[in-house]
Design a protein around this motif. Structure first.
Motif, PDB file in Angstrom:
ATOM      1  N   SER A 303      39.947  60.262  32.553  1.00 34.30           N
ATOM      2  CA  SER A 303      40.399  59.504  34.462  1.00 34.30           C
ATOM      3  C   SER A 303      41.316  59.347  34.822  1.00 34.30           C
ATOM      4  O   SER A 303      41.870  57.977  33.567  1.00 34.30           O
ATOM      5  CB  SER A 303      38.717  58.003  34.680  1.00 34.30           C
ATOM      6  N   SER A 304      41.966  58.910  35.847  1.00 33.85           N
ATOM      7  CA  SER A 304      43.223  58.576  36.044  1.00 33.85           C
ATOM      8  C   SER A 304      42.865  56.608  36.890  1.00 33.85           C
ATOM      9  O   SER A 304      41.907  57.286  36.281  1.00 33.85           O
ATOM     10  CB  SER A 304      43.507  58.652  36.990  1.00 33.85           C
ATOM     11  N   ALA A 305      44.373  56.276  36.469  1.00 35.19           N
ATOM     12  CA  ALA A 305      44.346  54.531  36.789  1.00 35.19           C
ATOM     13  C   ALA A 305      43.346  54.646  38.227  1.00 35.19           C
ATOM     14  O   ALA A 305      42.479  53.151  37.934  1.00 35.19           O
ATOM     15  CB  ALA A 305      45.472  53.863  37.004  1.00 35.19           C
ATOM     16  N   SER A 306      43.957  55.279  39.621  1.00 39.18           N
ATOM     17  CA  SER A 306      42.837  55.507  40.685  1.00 39.18           C
ATOM     18  C   SER A 306      41.228  55.352  40.323  1.00 39.18           C
ATOM     19  O   SER A 306      40.357  54.479  40.824  1.00 39.18           O
ATOM     20  CB  SER A 306      43.711  56.177  41.411  1.00 39.18           C
ATOM     21  N   GLU A 307      41.399  55.791  39.653  1.00 39.70           N
ATOM     22  CA  GLU A 307      39.316  56.345  38.992  1.00 39.70           C
ATOM     23  C   GLU A 307      38.846  54.984  38.504  1.00 39.70           C
ATOM     24  O   GLU A 307      37.488  54.929  38.813  1.00 39.70           O
ATOM     25  CB  GLU A 307      39.403  57.975  38.525  1.00 39.70           C
ATOM     26  N   VAL A 308      39.283  54.821  38.045  1.00 38.13           N
ATOM     27  CA  VAL A 308      39.383  52.882  36.728  1.00 38.13           C
ATOM     28  C   VAL A 308      39.039  52.788  37.898  1.00 38.13           C
ATOM     29  O   VAL A 308      37.648  51.429  38.030  1.00 38.13           O
ATOM     30  CB  VAL A 308      39.670  53.138  35.051  1.00 38.13           C
ATOM     31  N   LEU A 309      40.037  52.020  39.006  1.00 36.96           N
ATOM     32  CA  LEU A 309      40.235  50.684  39.287  1.00 36.96           C
ATOM     33  C   LEU A 309      39.279  51.000  40.119  1.00 36.96           C
ATOM     34  O   LEU A 309      37.741  50.189  40.739  1.00 36.96           O
ATOM     35  CB  LEU A 309      41.557  50.691  40.173  1.00 36.96           C
ATOM     36  N   LYS A 310      39.063  52.237  40.922  1.00 44.90           N
ATOM     37  CA  LYS A 310      37.227  52.119  41.774  1.00 44.90           C
ATOM     38  C   LYS A 310      35.920  52.164  41.358  1.00 44.90           C
ATOM     39  O   LYS A 310      35.201  51.542  41.989  1.00 44.90           O
ATOM     40  CB  LYS A 310      36.983  54.089  42.328  1.00 44.90           C
ATOM     41  N   ILE A 311      35.751  52.662  40.118  1.00 45.70           N
ATOM     42  CA  ILE A 311      35.030  52.585  39.597  1.00 45.70           C
ATOM     43  C   ILE A 311      34.156  50.903  38.908  1.00 45.70           C
ATOM     44  O   ILE A 311      33.201  50.076  39.470  1.00 45.70           O
ATOM     45  CB  ILE A 311      33.996  53.205  37.472  1.00 45.70           C
ATOM     46  N   GLY A 312      35.726  50.402  38.839  1.00 44.84           N
ATOM     47  CA  GLY A 312      35.094  48.913  39.149  1.00 44.84           C
ATOM     48  C   GLY A 312      34.877  47.550  39.964  1.00 44.84           C
ATOM     49  O   GLY A 312      34.625  47.267  39.874  1.00 44.84           O
ATOM     50  N   ARG A 313      35.851  48.642  40.887  1.00 45.55           N
ATOM     51  CA  ARG A 313      35.199  48.047  42.234  1.00 45.55           C
ATOM     52  C   ARG A 313      33.720  48.277  42.651  1.00 45.55           C
ATOM     53  O   ARG A 313      32.520  47.364  42.946  1.00 45.55           O
ATOM     54  CB  ARG A 313      36.050  48.685  43.426  1.00 45.55           C
ATOM     55  N   LEU A 314      33.334  49.241  42.277  1.00 49.30           N
ATOM     56  CA  LEU A 314      31.914  49.607  43.011  1.00 49.30           C
ATOM     57  C   LEU A 314      30.738  49.048  41.469  1.00 49.30           C
ATOM     58  O   LEU A 314      29.909  48.847  42.000  1.00 49.30           O
ATOM     59  CB  LEU A 314      32.069  51.255  42.296  1.00 49.30           C
ATOM     60  N   LEU A 315      31.397  48.835  40.386  1.00 50.75           N
ATOM     61  CA  LEU A 315      30.838  47.584  39.978  1.00 50.75           C
ATOM     62  C   LEU A 315      30.731  46.083  39.868  1.00 50.75           C
ATOM     63  O   LEU A 315      30.132  46.062  39.207  1.00 50.75           O
ATOM     64  CB  LEU A 315      30.981  48.192  38.326  1.00 50.75           C
ATOM     65  N   GLU A 316      31.666  45.930  40.308  1.00 48.75           N
ATOM     66  CA  GLU A 316      31.700  44.335  41.268  1.00 48.75           C
ATOM     67  C   GLU A 316      30.327  43.999  40.772  1.00 48.75           C
ATOM     68  O   GLU A 316      29.270  44.100  41.917  1.00 48.75           O
ATOM     69  CB  GLU A 316      32.358  44.401  41.698  1.00 48.75           C
ATOM     70  N   GLY A 317      30.146  42.812  40.094  1.00 47.35           N
ATOM     71  CA  GLY A 317      29.241  42.150  40.734  1.00 47.35           C
ATOM     72  C   GLY A 317      28.047  43.190  40.088  1.00 47.35           C
ATOM     73  O   GLY A 317      26.447  41.995  40.078  1.00 47.35           O
ATOM     74  N   LYS A 318      27.843  43.573  39.077  1.00 49.72           N
ATOM     75  CA  LYS A 318      26.312  44.404  38.958  1.00 49.72           C
ATOM     76  C   LYS A 318      26.742  44.054  37.109  1.00 49.72           C
ATOM     77  O   LYS A 318      27.615  44.493  36.251  1.00 49.72           O
ATOM     78  CB  LYS A 318      26.617  46.312  39.337  1.00 49.72           C
ATOM     79  N   ARG A 319      25.669  45.044  36.907  1.00 48.43           N
ATOM     80  CA  ARG A 319      25.166  45.338  34.945  1.00 48.43           C
ATOM     81  C   ARG A 319      24.978  46.933  34.980  1.00 48.43           C
ATOM     82  O   ARG A 319      23.958  47.085  36.038  1.00 48.43           O
ATOM     83  CB  ARG A 319      24.355  44.564  34.588  1.00 48.43           C
ATOM     84  N   ILE A 320      24.730  47.668  33.971  1.00 50.86           N
ATOM     85  CA  ILE A 320      24.540  48.863  33.644  1.00 50.86           C
ATOM     86  C   ILE A 320      23.151  47.857  32.547  1.00 50.86           C
ATOM     87  O   ILE A 320      23.285  47.343  32.324  1.00 50.86           O
ATOM     88  CB  ILE A 320      24.875  49.396  33.059  1.00 50.86           C
ATOM     89  N   LYS A 321      21.933  49.238  33.601  1.00 46.02           N
ATOM     90  CA  LYS A 321      20.819  48.680  33.149  1.00 46.02           C
ATOM     91  C   LYS A 321      19.912  48.384  31.378  1.00 46.02           C
ATOM     92  O   LYS A 321      20.713  49.932  30.682  1.00 46.02           O
ATOM     93  CB  LYS A 321      19.445  49.440  33.771  1.00 46.02           C
ATOM     94  N   PRO A 322      19.426  48.260  31.261  1.00 49.91           N
ATOM     95  CA  PRO A 322      18.822  47.397  29.951  1.00 49.91           C
ATOM     96  C   PRO A 322      18.780  49.289  29.235  1.00 49.91           C
ATOM     97  O   PRO A 322      17.008  49.974  30.312  1.00 49.91           O
ATOM     98  CB  PRO A 322      17.778  47.246  29.325  1.00 49.91           C
ATOM     99  N   GLY A 323      19.134  49.451  28.416  1.00 51.28           N
ATOM    100  CA  GLY A 323      18.239  50.974  27.327  1.00 51.28           C
ATOM    101  C   GLY A 323      18.983  52.699  28.496  1.00 51.28           C
ATOM    102  O   GLY A 323      18.803  53.536  28.170  1.00 51.28           O
TER     103      GLY A 323
END
Ligand code: F3S
Length: 405
Positions: A303-323
């Motif tokens: 992943s490039s910096a732009s891609e990691v940044l995009k994932i960060g934005r998409l995941l803002e305020g969210k959590r990966i579900k348990p399991g």
């Protein structure tokens, strides 16, 4: 050496004037050049080598250690593909210790040889950027197609054993993609699928690899707005579902901008990639058993910096579900840059694991995961058979919506 045209410097290396390791490396290069019918060698400006235990095994480890013991030193900037373990996390994640020790010995060997410990498949995102027309000897297939197509540099799909010989001598056998006549486009591919999503670029690459094999295609219909990441995925997918080493893209890649990619000759054949083909191909990449995915993997190529940044934005305020799990494969430089912006910290708080310096195709899958989900055409091509898992191929937005809440 018999029918090869060698320079004085190359002959001196063969005679052992520059040390035992260089001599052995030059012997191998000269033998391969002769067997491929090359007239001579080409001077190269950088090498992308390989030093991952998952592919090199004991024999490859011993080979690199032997060259290091013989006093071998890289004479051009040399980077290498990802490692088979995440160096900072292998113990906490439970990687097998004997396997990891072997990877650590490979790490020691490449340092002794003078390689830059980049551990990434995207050297062009880490400062190893050849200029147009320069020769390099790169081993990673996704980096090879990027170098040849996007940068206009020249390299064959260099085998790992040959790449280190090229690093020690600064030379490679002069055949294949180094020669102008082999860079002419052979097949015309019309992309007529309307607006293209990020996932579509991966899927175009998959179709391309499956249909053109190792020929040189010229694509028409790719918008100039395509990002470097889009082109990275297109190339990586084409190089893994087939063995494409060079792909011209009308109005986008340098050799297609500078002139006719067919060099005045007629294409051998013409094919069209439309929306139906893209959607059917994307669906065909899913591998059973499906069920609900338990792990998202992204970052193939890294992943490039732009891609990691995009994932960060998409995941803002969210959590990966348990399991469930969410792993981003990237390199040290991107991880460090994103840490300085606070993005990695936010991702880790959301439950994301940064898999730095490694790759899931060439390492064990640690953990009881049965169905993976990915937005990468190359991961989709390899992971089901490498790890006997089910796979769902989907956009990064769908990946996030599936495992995060
Ligand atoms: Fe890189 Fe591994 Fe994919 S080397 S291109 S992350 S298969």
């Amino acid at each position: 050496m018999m029918c090869l045209n060698l320079t004085r410097y190359e002959e001196d290396i063969l005679r052992g004037k520059h040390g035992e390791a260089k001599q052995l490396a030059m012997r191998i290069i000269a033998k391969i050049a002769e067997s491929m019918g090359a007239e001579g060698l080409v001077e190269i400006v950088s090498v992308q080598a390989m030093a991952h235990f998952g592919s090199l095994h004991i024999a490859g480890r011993d080979w690199l250690e032997k060259l290091a013991c013989m006093g071998g030193k890289c004479c051009v900037p040399t980077t290498q593909d990802p490692s088979s373990i995440p160096f900072e996390k292998w113990e906490e994640m439970g990687y097998d210790s004997e396997y990891s020790e072997n990877q650590l010995r490979l790490r020691d060997a490449i340092i002794k040889l003078g390689e830059f410990p980049a551990w990434s498949c995207t050297p062009y995102n880490q400062g190893s950027v050849p200029r147009f027309g320069q020769n390099v000897a790169w081993a990673e297939s996704s980096a090879v197609i990027y170098a040849n197509s996007i940068l206009g540099a020249r390299t064959n799909r260099t085998p790992a054993g040959l790449a280190i010989c090229a690093a020690l001598t600064g030379r490679a056998p002069g055949f294949g993609m180094y020669l102008e006549e082999n860079r002419r486009a052979q097949i015309r591919v019309n992309v007529e699928a309307g607006a293209l999503s990020d996932l579509d670029y991966n899927t175009i690459g998959i179709v391309l690899g499956k249909t053109v094999g190792n020929k040189v295609p010229a694509l028409f219909g790719i918008p100039q707005s395509a990002t470097n990441d889009n082109l990275k995925y297109l190339g990586a997918s084409a190089a893994s579902s087939g063995s494409v080493a060079l792909c011209h893209i009308d109005k986008v890649t340098p050799e297609a901008i500078m002139g006719d990619p067919f060099r005045g000759e007629k294409p051998e054949c013409e094919l069209t990639i439309d929306r139906r083909i893209l959607d059917e191909t994307a669906a065909s990449m899913c591998a059973p058993p499906h069920g609900q995915p338990d792990l998202v993997v992204t970052g193939c190529p890294h992943s490039s910096a732009s891609e990691v940044l995009k994932i960060g934005r998409l995941l803002e305020g969210k959590r990966i579900k348990p399991g469930k799990g969410f792993w981003i494969f990237t390199n040290y430089e991107t991880d460090s840059l994103m840490r300085r912006m606070g993005v990695v910290q936010q991702l880790e708080q959301s439950g994301v694991k940064m898999m730095v310096s490694t790759c899931l195709v060439i390492s064990p899958l640690v953990g009881a995961y049965r169905t993976l989900m990915t937005d990468s055409g190359k991961f989709a091509s390899y992971l089901p058979s490498e790890h006997s898992v089910g796979l769902i191929y989907a956009s990064i937005e769908d990946c996030i919506n599936t495992v995060a809440e």
